[in-house]
Every structure is written in structure tokens, then in C-alpha cells.
Design a protein around this motif. Structure first.
Motif: not given
Length: 489
Positions: A263-266, A406-408, A432-433
Motif C-alpha cells: 500500500x502506501x507503505x509496504x 495483498x493490498x492495493x 481476498x481483500x
């Protein structure tokens, strides 16, 4: 009688408070979300706290709506998951003696900077395994000792925020292992409160009490909580814990498997049977916590990722937005062949490298196109991922066979291919969100006997995995990675 096939998860995040009813297949049956926010500390000017009563009120309202949308006879059990480290000192009746200091509060920064006056930092890290973040629980305890000693003196327990809500549901005053594992107060190898650390602080380790495992029953919903939440009394309540651990388990990862939350951070995290916490791991900024399953550890590293890409998009593609923006950037970057461009990026745009290691774009020429720069950003983050993977493998003493993403950031096909090529590992994408909620729900189903174990419960979930395999470009990227590695060491 209806099958007991629903888990109720109170999921408390920094920005949203949610109550979710999830079935045994990982499907959301009903959910309700509301905003969360910090508040000023009424007892410390400039301080930042969580107003637990306000949060509980919002959770109760959300729960009432979820209960109205489901058949409550289907509820197998309830659990709670939250962010780590934060909590409060309480008396024997569970009354909070000081507000919950938020991880966003800056009062603990000087405490961490000066922790050496209690215990040398390398010794503390070796014992606790947790990276010395300023927001760690240990710093809140030291701050309280130095500024409000009477709070500790009058306390029966320090309860992490998860357990504050467990108490409101059941009346039980007990912590769970995954939250305790974020505190920097544990002997992580032995998985109990550290006598060494607490002795150095001059505080009794009994303040944490007897620590429960995730999925262990805390009690049942009592009458007052039934009135407040709408959940029928006598429904069993199970210890949950830190959201990161449940996200890792909920992603489907097994021992010696890696999970990348992009995401913004990994956050790259491994589930491992062992770990190291020497000065080398400290230098690599590794943090280790207790897994949701007893006996395993989660070794992790985090760094700024999509946040950098958002900065790039805003400054280099201002005329685009939404899906069109990322479609255009990916299309432009895909025109560049591996190793063709001279552009190289150091992705330390948050200054996380320390010293003078800040973000940089190098190798620009008069012919450089913005698509080249975007590709260089994606490549640099793939290199940064491999750097983390190697550090985790070394600390855990294992060799990864795949990375579950996973993630955006998992939606970017070009980025996924670059990750596979750079790391020379398959990238597994899962459908799976809600991995955090799913992970917590699986422990409910195991705790109440619907499944023999959380892993057995997980078998009922169809992740619909998609795998991105390394391509013929792997060798090119192996060479480029070793060039990159020299720039960040």
C-alpha cells in the motif's frame, strides 16, 4: 436451529472502526464502518490519545446495525483486532487510570532516544526482537514512570487496546500474545514478559498478567454488553489481537512463507519458527513479533512504497487521474525494455535509509521520458523488496519459495512481474481483500469448535490464487539488483 457459521469481528483501525459478520467461507455477510480519530490529551498539553469510550460507543452503534442485518442465532463467536502497542493502565475493576496514549503522540520520541539510561539498546533489541520505534509500549511505560508514577503504583494491569474492548464485552482483564509481542517488553524467544526488561525499568512484569493465546476463549458476552452491542449474552468471546498477525494468517501464508502487504507503505513479513535479533538485524530495521499461532514468529520490515508512486504521478502525470492515470503510466513504462534505460531511483524518499541516504533519481538525459522514470521507480521498489526478503531469510534461517501479495499495490500487473523477476520468486495474488478480518474470524471458528484449528478453518476459504512467475528477464534484473544494492549499503 441455524448453523453456527458467523464470526463477529470488531476491527479497530486508526482511521476506521468496523464491525463485520463473516461466514466460514470468508464471505462478508454484514458490515458497518464508522470513522475513528484521536483526541487531545486532557492531562498533557500537546498529547494525543484514543478516547476509548467514544470508540466503544461507535463500535456499539455499528454492532447494533450488523445484528439487525443477520440472524444472531448463527453467531459462533466474537473477537477483536486492533493496531498494536497502545493500551492503558487499569485498576482491578477495569477502570482506566490514564487515557490511552496514541502511537501518533510525539511525547515518547525522546523516551526512545534515551532508553539507554535504562538498558542498552542493542541488549533491549536482542531480548525483545521489536525494532525501537518511538511508539512502542515500553516508551509509554517509561513516560508514565517518569511523569505519572502514581498511575503505575495504583494499577492492576496494563491492558492493550484490544483487551480494553474484550473487557467491555466480557469483564475479563487479560492480554493476548500478539499484542504483547508488539510492546518491546517481551522475552520474545521464550514468549513471555521479559524479567530483564522489566527489572531495568523498575516495574513488575505482573503488570501484563497471564497472557492468552489468540483463539483462546476470554469469556462470554455479558448482559451489559448485550444491551450495548445487540450481541446476545452468552455468545463466546475469543482473544484476537494485533491486526498485522491476522492479516498474515488470513492471507493463507504457512511457515517459511512471505506476505507482502503493498500500500502506501509496504510491509514484507515472514512466518518463521525462529529469528535473530542481533545488531545486523537492527541495522536492517527488522522487527519481530509473535505470530497468531503459538511457537511461530513474524519477522518484518517496512518501507514507503505506493506513497512514492503517488508523489511521482502527481508531479509527472498531472493531467490524468483514477484508472486512466495508472493505465497510462503502466503503458508508458511497458514500452521500456529491461536494462534499456539509464534511469535509476533510490526509493528512500522518506529518509528511512538514515544518514544522507535520501531518495534520488539518477541517470537522466535530455531524451528521458516520464515512462522510463516510472519504470525505474517500480524497479527500485522491486529491488527494495528483494533486499527485505534476503534480510528476512537470513534472520529466520529459511529460504522463501513464493511471496503472497495483498493490498492495493497487488493490482499493478507490471509491478508484480518486476517483483517476480527481481526476487526470482513466484508472486501469488489472492482474491481476498479482508485478510485481517478473515484471519481473526478463522481463530473464532477454531476456538468455538467449528473447525479443529485455524488452519483447518482456512481450508474452507477459496483464495482463487493467481501466480505470476519469473520471466526470462530474471537474469537481467539479478545483475541490476546487485548494482542497486551497492547504492543502499
Amino acid at each position: 436451529m441455524p448453523e453456527k457459521d458467523l464470526a463477529i469481528v470488531f476491527d479497530c483501525g486508526a482511521t476506521n472502526l468496523r464491525v463485520i459478520a463473516m461466514d466460514i467461507h470468508g464471505e462478508i455477510v454484514a458490515s458497518e464502518s464508522t470513522s475513528n480519530n484521536t483526541s487531545p490529551d486532557p492531562e498533557f498539553p500537546g498529547g494525543v490519545i484514543w478516547d476509548v469510550e467514544e470508540m466503544w460507543g461507535k463500535l456499539c452503534s455499528a454492532s447494533q446495525k450488523v445484528m439487525a442485518a443477520i440472524d444472531t442465532k448463527r453467531i459462533a463467536g466474537v473477537t477483536v483486532t486492533t493496531f498494536g502497542v497502545d493500551g492503558a493502565f487499569v485498576d482491578k475493576q477495569g477502570k482506566m487510570l490514564y487515557p490511552v496514549i496514541s502511537w501518533q503522540c510525539q511525547r515518547t520520541t525522546p523516551v526512545m532516544n534515551e532508553i539507554g539510561k535504562y538498558i542498552p539498546l542493542e541488549e533491549l533489541y536482542a531480548e525483545a526482537g521489536t525494532f525501537p520505534y518511538a511508539f512502542n509500549t515500553i516508551n509509554k511505560m517509561v513516560w508514565m514512570k517518569e511523569n505519572r508514577p502514581e498511575v503505575i503504583e495504583n494499577s492492576h494491569r496494563f491492558l492493550f487496546i484490544t483487551s480494553l474492548f474484550i473487557f467491555k464485552l466480557t469483564g475479563e482483564l487479560r492480554n493476548d500474545a500478539t499484542m504483547a509481542g508488539t510492546s518491546m517488553l517481551m522475552d520474545l524467544q521464550k514468549q513471555h514478559a521479559s524479567e530483564k526488561v522489566f527489572a531495568a525499568l523498575g516495574i513488575s512484569p505482573e503488570i501484563l498478567g497471564d497472557i492468552a493465546e489468540s483463539g483462546e476463549q476470554a469469556g462470554v458476552v455479558h448482559k451489559k454488553a448485550e444491551t450495548e452491542t445487540g450481541i446476545p449474552s452468552d455468545v463466546p468471546v475469543f482473544f484476537g489481537g494485533h491486526d498485522t498477525q491476522f492479516a498474515v494468517f488470513g492471507s493463507g501464508a504457512n511457515e517459511n512463507e512471505l506476505v507482502l502487504s503493498s500500500g502506501t507503505w509496504e510491509i514484507i513479513m515472514a512466518r518463521s519458527a525462529g529469528f535473530k535479533s542481533t545488531k545486523d538485524e537492527l541495522a536492517a530495521q527488522l522487527t519481530t513479533e509473535m505470530d497468531a499461532e503459538k511457537g511461530l514468529f513474524n519477522i518484518g520490515q517496512n518501507y514507503l512504497a505506493s506513497g512514492i508512486l503517488e508523489w511521482f504521478a502527481k508531479n509527472f502525470y498531472p493531467e490524468f487521474s483514477g484508472d486512466a492515470l495508472y493505465g497510462k503510466m503502466i503503458a508508458d513504462a511497458s514500452e521500456i525494455q529491461p536494462g534499456e534505460s539509464t534511469v535509476r531511483v533510490n526509493p528512500a524518499f522518506y529518509g528511512e535509509g538514515g544518514g544522507n541516504n535520501f531518495g534520488a533519481i539518477n541517470g537522466l538525459t535530455i531524451q528521458t521520458k516520464r515512462g522510463e522514470i516510472y519504470r525505474a521507480f517500480l524497479e527500485s521498489l522491486a529491488y527494495r523488496l528483494r533486499f527485505g526478503v534476503e534480510a528476512l531469510e537470513n534472520a529466520g534461517g529459511f529460504k522463501a519459495e513464493k511471496i503472497i501479495c495483498v493490498g492495493g499495490g497487488s493490482k499493478n500487473n507490471l509491478w508484480n512481474q518486476l517483483r517476480a523477476d527481481v526476487c526470482n520468486l513466484p508472486i501469488q495474488l489472492v482474491d481476498q481483500k479482508e485478510t485481517t478480518v478473515l484471519g481473526a474470524a478463522l481463530f473464532v471458528f477454531a476456538g468455538c469448535g467449528v473447525a479443529a484449528s485455524p488452519r483447518e478453518a482456512r481450508k474452507a476459504v477459496d483464495y482463487k490464487p493467481q501466480v505470476v512467475l519469473p520471466s526470462d528477464d530474471q537474469q537481467t534484473y539479478d545483475r541490476l539488483y546487485h548494482e542497486f544494492k551497492k547504492t543502499i549499503q
